[in-house]
Design an enzyme around this catalytic site. Structure first.
Site, mmCIF file in Angstrom:
data_model
loop_
_atom_site.group_PDB
_atom_site.id
_atom_site.type_symbol
_atom_site.label_atom_id
_atom_site.label_comp_id
_atom_site.label_asym_id
_atom_site.label_seq_id
_atom_site.Cartn_x
_atom_site.Cartn_y
_atom_site.Cartn_z
ATOM 1 N N GLY A 31 4.978 -2.837 1.021
ATOM 2 C CA GLY A 31 6.069 -2.600 1.953
ATOM 3 C C GLY A 31 7.390 -2.924 1.296
ATOM 4 C CD GLN A 87 12.079 -6.450 0.343
ATOM 5 O OE1 GLN A 87 11.456 -5.594 0.950
ATOM 6 N NE2 GLN A 87 11.490 -7.321 -0.468
ATOM 7 C CB CYS A 126 8.172 -11.326 -0.357
ATOM 8 S SG CYS A 126 9.683 -10.446 0.043
ATOM 9 C CG LEU A 127 7.758 -6.025 -3.741
ATOM 10 C CD1 LEU A 127 8.105 -4.552 -3.590
ATOM 11 C CD2 LEU A 127 6.865 -6.243 -4.957
ATOM 12 C CD GLU A 146 7.990 -4.972 4.114
ATOM 13 O OE1 GLU A 146 9.207 -5.014 3.846
ATOM 14 O OE2 GLU A 146 7.128 -5.443 3.351
ATOM 15 C CG HIS A 152 12.329 -8.143 4.278
ATOM 16 N ND1 HIS A 152 12.879 -9.090 3.429
ATOM 17 C CD2 HIS A 152 11.060 -7.955 3.853
ATOM 18 C CE1 HIS A 152 11.963 -9.455 2.539
ATOM 19 N NE2 HIS A 152 10.846 -8.788 2.771
HETATM 20 NI NI NI Z 1 9.130 -8.946 1.627
#
Ligand code: NI
Length: 181
Positions: free
Chosen positions: A47, A52, A102-103, A145, A148
């Site tokens: 996701g 981001q 999380c990226l 997501e 975020h």
């Molecule tokens: Ni994330």
């Protein structure tokens, strides 16, 4: 189409509330969504939320085709979806914990409580309505997501900070622990 740089925890934009999308079916929106999918896929994510990559709009993409994801090889597939201006409701009161990454927080994992079953709705990039029920990992990814879009990163949801750490360490440590979720 491009792979975008992903902001990491510490960047103030990750703590802001994103704004609703007001116009659909536009080339700029299509290309932003393409960039988000490309970025997510390149980073082996399941996701990605627009903030981001530095875009303060209420857009998330997610999805995981069967056995294509290296980070979560044991999980059920999730439909590949773009969800704009999402709304979410818990389907019942059941909360389960599960490990999340999380990226924007590379290399780390944490044990996070989430609603097990949810209903969500929103729009795709053409303005077509999406409405679904989800449970388990699918529901978890959507909740992560959407957080975020509201400036919330998963460590803020962890109840026991001992359950937060580097993935490499946890992989070893977890072997002797019951994993929930
Ligand atoms: Ni994330």
């Amino acid at each position: 189409m491009a792979v975008k740089n992903i902001l990491r925890i510490g960047h103030p934009l990750l703590l802001e509330t994103a704004a609703p999308v007001t116009a659909f079916n536009l080339p700029e929106l299509d290309s932003l969504v393409d960039d988000m999918f490309n970025t997510m896929e390149r980073k082996n994510g399941v996701g990605l939320a627009a903030p981001q990559i530095g875009i303060k709009q209420r857009i998330i993409v997610f999805g995981m085709e069967e056995s294509q994801n290296q980070r979560y090889p044991d999980m059920q597939p999730i439909p590949v979806t773009v969800l704009i201006n999402p709304e979410i409701k818990q389907a019942d009161n059941e909360i389960i914990t599960g490990w999340e990454g999380c990226l924007s927080i590379p290399g780390m994992r944490g044990l996070v409580p989430r609603h097990r079953r949810i209903r969500y709705r929103g729009f795709d990039q053409k303005g077509k309505k999406i409405e679904r029920e989800a449970e388990g990992f699918h529901a978890r990814v959507v909740q992560h997501e959407i957080d975020h879009l509201n400036g919330i990163l998963y460590p803020q949801r962890i109840r026991d900070m001992r359950m937060f750490g580097f993935e490499q360490e946890l992989n070893q440590w977890q072997k002797n622990r019951p994993e929930s979720g």
